[in-house]
Design an enzyme around this catalytic site. Structure first.
Site, PDB file in Angstrom:
ATOM      1  N   HIS A   1      69.090  44.913   3.374  1.00  0.00           N
ATOM      2  CA  HIS A   1      68.338  43.803   2.769  1.00  0.00           C
ATOM      3  C   HIS A   1      67.024  43.653   3.533  1.00  0.00           C
ATOM      4  CE1 HIS A   1      67.531  40.280   0.542  1.00  0.00           C
ATOM      5  NE2 HIS A   1      68.311  39.390   1.142  1.00  0.00           N
TER       6      HIS A   1
ATOM      7  N   HIS B   1      64.272  50.186  -6.127  1.00  0.00           N
ATOM      8  CA  HIS B   1      64.614  48.751  -6.140  1.00  0.00           C
ATOM      9  C   HIS B   1      65.805  48.515  -7.059  1.00  0.00           C
ATOM     10  CE1 HIS B   1      64.116  44.359  -6.390  1.00  0.00           C
ATOM     11  NE2 HIS B   1      63.488  44.511  -5.237  1.00  0.00           N
TER      12      HIS B   1
ATOM     13  N   ASP C   1      58.360  46.893   0.742  1.00  0.00           N
ATOM     14  CA  ASP C   1      58.398  47.260   2.159  1.00  0.00           C
ATOM     15  C   ASP C   1      57.520  48.456   2.513  1.00  0.00           C
ATOM     16  OD1 ASP C   1      60.170  45.232   2.913  1.00  0.00           O
ATOM     17  OD2 ASP C   1      61.850  46.366   2.114  1.00  0.00           O
TER      18      ASP C   1
HETATM   19  N1  AMX Z   1      65.595  57.306  -1.553  1.00  0.00           N
HETATM   20  C1  AMX Z   1      66.710  58.035  -1.693  1.00  0.00           C
HETATM   21  N2  AMX Z   1      67.666  57.776  -2.640  1.00  0.00           N
HETATM   22  C2  AMX Z   1      67.429  56.764  -3.460  1.00  0.00           C
HETATM   23  C3  AMX Z   1      66.265  55.979  -3.385  1.00  0.00           C
HETATM   24  C4  AMX Z   1      65.328  56.272  -2.379  1.00  0.00           C
HETATM   25  N3  AMX Z   1      64.232  55.566  -2.204  1.00  0.00           N
HETATM   26  N4  AMX Z   1      66.311  55.023  -4.346  1.00  0.00           N
HETATM   27  C5  AMX Z   1      67.472  55.199  -4.997  1.00  0.00           C
HETATM   28  N5  AMX Z   1      68.164  56.240  -4.459  1.00  0.00           N
HETATM   29  C6  AMX Z   1      69.485  56.716  -4.811  1.00  0.00           C
HETATM   30  C7  AMX Z   1      70.514  55.624  -4.502  1.00  0.00           C
HETATM   31  O1  AMX Z   1      70.933  55.676  -3.150  1.00  0.00           O
HETATM   32  C8  AMX Z   1      71.636  55.935  -5.470  1.00  0.00           C
HETATM   33  O2  AMX Z   1      72.372  57.047  -4.940  1.00  0.00           O
HETATM   34  P1  AMX Z   1      73.980  57.119  -5.135  1.00  0.00           P
HETATM   35  O3  AMX Z   1      74.194  57.150  -6.603  1.00  0.00           O
HETATM   36  O4  AMX Z   1      74.321  58.376  -4.433  1.00  0.00           O
HETATM   37  O5  AMX Z   1      74.536  55.887  -4.487  1.00  0.00           O
HETATM   38  C9  AMX Z   1      70.866  56.444  -6.701  1.00  0.00           C
HETATM   39  O6  AMX Z   1      69.582  56.876  -6.217  1.00  0.00           O
HETATM   40  C10 AMX Z   1      70.653  55.407  -7.768  1.00  0.00           C
HETATM   41  O7  AMX Z   1      70.085  54.258  -7.153  1.00  0.00           O
HETATM   42  P2  AMX Z   1      69.342  53.138  -7.981  1.00  0.00           P
HETATM   43  O8  AMX Z   1      70.286  52.593  -9.010  1.00  0.00           O
HETATM   44  O9  AMX Z   1      68.024  53.647  -8.440  1.00  0.00           O
HETATM   45  O10 AMX Z   1      69.017  52.044  -6.871  1.00  0.00           O
HETATM   46  P3  AMX Z   1      70.018  51.046  -6.115  1.00  0.00           P
HETATM   47  O11 AMX Z   1      69.926  49.742  -6.787  1.00  0.00           O
HETATM   48  O12 AMX Z   1      71.374  51.643  -5.907  1.00  0.00           O
HETATM   49  O13 AMX Z   1      69.325  50.983  -4.669  1.00  0.00           O
HETATM   50  C11 AMX Z   1      67.676  50.597  -3.035  1.00  0.00           C
HETATM   51  C12 AMX Z   1      68.143  50.275  -4.459  1.00  0.00           C
HETATM   52  C13 AMX Z   1      66.453  49.717  -2.741  1.00  0.00           C
HETATM   53  C14 AMX Z   1      68.795  50.250  -2.019  1.00  0.00           C
HETATM   54  C15 AMX Z   1      67.304  52.087  -2.963  1.00  0.00           C
HETATM   55  O14 AMX Z   1      66.251  52.342  -3.854  1.00  0.00           O
HETATM   56  C16 AMX Z   1      66.924  52.525  -1.565  1.00  0.00           C
HETATM   57  O15 AMX Z   1      67.807  52.833  -0.756  1.00  0.00           O
HETATM   58  N6  AMX Z   1      65.580  52.590  -1.241  1.00  0.00           N
HETATM   59  C17 AMX Z   1      65.124  52.984   0.077  1.00  0.00           C
HETATM   60  C18 AMX Z   1      65.298  51.850   1.078  1.00  0.00           C
HETATM   61  C19 AMX Z   1      64.298  50.743   0.834  1.00  0.00           C
HETATM   62  O16 AMX Z   1      63.105  50.951   0.701  1.00  0.00           O
HETATM   63  N7  AMX Z   1      64.828  49.512   0.796  1.00  0.00           N
HETATM   64  C20 AMX Z   1      63.998  48.319   0.574  1.00  0.00           C
HETATM   65  C21 AMX Z   1      64.187  47.771  -0.823  1.00  0.00           C
HETATM   66  C22 AMX Z   1      63.339  46.535  -1.045  1.00  0.00           C
HETATM   67  C23 AMX Z   1      64.060  45.308  -0.587  1.00  0.00           C
HETATM   68  O17 AMX Z   1      64.964  44.821  -1.267  1.00  0.00           O
HETATM   69  N8  AMX Z   1      63.707  44.783   0.563  1.00  0.00           N
END
Ligand code: AMX
Length: 392
Positions: free
Chosen positions: A232, A273, A328
């Site tokens: 988060h 996201h 972020d």
């Molecule tokens: N890098 C690598 N893999 C990613 C990714 C990224 N930036 N964004 C999504 N994916 C992967 C997910 O891990 C998921 O993999 P899985 O099926 O093996 O579990 C798949 O793609 C589908 O994910 P999604 O439905 O598009 O997103 P989500 O809602 O599951 O996850 C988030 C959202 C933010 C956790 C993810 O995009 C992520 O880990 N991003 C990188 C970390 C980051 O920047 N976090 C900050 C988010 C902003 C905030 O809320 N503060």
């Protein structure tokens, strides 16, 4: 419309929704902000990008009153906040001073500090408690930064009439920094992070705790604990660390780095996201600010290249719902550029900002149902064993 009760069916809950962290399941209404998947967050109807350069105090007024203040109201509200910003109570200071400076995460300190303030100052009037806490945040933040850094309590008197961010920078008393650039960056950061709908983990947690009529301070302290998780709020700390690991702004090298990270099953920080389906306008606002305050900064050059390269590479994976930049991506880079070199403090700025939005949402929920408040949160859990479930 369902024929039975004439109420619109918003969402069909099926067994597939169980154990998914309430993903997408509607549970309430939010008066302070809503998140449009394409256009991002709006505070009381205003796109956040349009508010980015405003006084944080005016945006706090907006979240509480659901309209922007006129000039007189703006002045009066700043004055009210300054009046409420009495010195931190000695008891709360003693609690913070009793912690070992290098121990724990700064978010733990923030949560403890807010809880300790509550011990000394809770009135039970949610609006007053919310505004009191908001007004004490600059001094609380500066105190935490200084004590953890082994620099003791602030050496200068608090001057809340300066404005919240201006007072924080004044109390921090950091040598060798450009106070104006630091202030400008923090002001935008605060506005962009104040609120993000009702369902994000920290806001939801704060409201859930408040629904049992816990104090505003206890509820916000709980919200800060929720925000502290790496999935988060703590992602903004990871983002700068990620950018620094890349260490280049060469497009081909950045692309190769991104591909290697994905192959190693590591996240590409600053992208993706849970709700947004386009680039976050809060990212765009920070890129604009970066061009103003640190256009030549090496990390800023890297995030600019990442902004081009990562969406292209992430789009190759159809599972990724949003390959674009999130809030972020650049915040850590900007904070670092203006003198905050320790990424583990970044989430406390996020927390500081959210105190405003979450307090306003708690107030709205306490005023709901003609003043009776939203009922105590109580979602339903089924027995894990489906045979028992059938007996229910
Ligand atoms: N890098 C690598 N893999 C990613 C990714 C990224 N930036 N964004 C999504 N994916 C992967 C997910 O891990 C998921 O993999 P899985 O099926 O093996 O579990 C798949 O793609 C589908 O994910 P999604 O439905 O598009 O997103 P989500 O809602 O599951 O996850 C988030 C959202 C933010 C956790 C993810 O995009 C992520 O880990 N991003 C990188 C970390 C980051 O920047 N976090 C900050 C988010 C902003 C905030 O809320 N503060």
């Amino acid at each position: 419309m369902s024929e039975e009760n004439d109420k619109e069916v918003l969402f069909e809950v099926t067994e597939d929704h169980l154990d998914t962290g309430l993903r997408g399941v509607p549970v309430g209404t939010c008066r302070t902000s809503f998140v449009d998947p394409k256009k991002g967050v709006h505070y009381c109807g205003y796109p956040v990008g349009d508010l980015a350069d405003m006084d944080p105090e005016d945006v706090i007024f907006l979240l509480f009153e659901k309209r922007l203040p006129n000039r007189q109201e703006s002045q009066d509200f700043r004055h009210e906040l300054a009046q409420r910003a009495a010195r931190l109570p000695t008891g709360a200071l003693r609690v913070l001073e009793s912690l070992t400076p290098s121990s724990g995460h700064p978010m733990d300190w923030l949560s403890i500090g807010i809880q300790a303030l509550g011990v000394a100052e809770t009135t039970g009037d949610i609006r007053a408690d919310g505004l009191n806490l908001i007004s004490r945040m600059p001094e609380l933040m500066a105190t935490i930064f200084r004590l953890r850094g082994g620099r003791g309590l602030p050496e200068v008197a608090s001057e809340p009439e300066r404005g919240m961010v201006e007072n924080f920078v004044h109390l921090l008393g950091m040598d060798g920094v450009d106070a104006e650039r630091m202030t400008r960056t923090l002001r935008v950061f605060l506005v962009l992070h104040m609120d993000h709908g009702g369902g994000n983990l920290s806001t939801f947690t704060g409201k859930a705790v408040a629904s049992g009529w816990a104090s505003l301070y206890a509820s916000i302290s709980s919200a800060m604990n929720a925000l502290s998780g790496p999935l988060h709020g703590r992602a903004n700390q990871s983002c700068l660390e990620f950018v620094q690991r890349i260490g280049t702004s060469d497009e081909a090298e950045v692309e190769s780095f991104v591909r290697k990270e994905l192959a190693a099953r590591r996240p590409i920080y600053g992208f993706g996201h849970a709700v947004l389906r386009a680039e976050d306008p809060r990212a765009a606002a920070q890129f604009k600010l970066g061009e103003e305050i640190c256009p030549d900064d090496e990390n800023f050059q890297t995030v600019k290249t990442l902004r081009i390269v990562a969406p292209r590479v992430l789009s190759e994976n159809p599972k990724i719902s949003n390959p674009n930049a999130n809030v972020d991506i650049a915040s850590g880079t900007l904070l670092n550029a203006v003198g905050f070199h320790k990424p583990d403090y970044y989430t406390t700025f996020f927390g500081w900002a959210r105190v405003a939005g979450i307090s306003a949402q708690i107030l709205d929920e306490r005023n709901a149902r003609g003043g009776r408040g939203t009922p105590i949160y109580r979602p339903k859990y089924y027995a894990a064993d489906p045979t028992i479930r059938r007996l229910e």
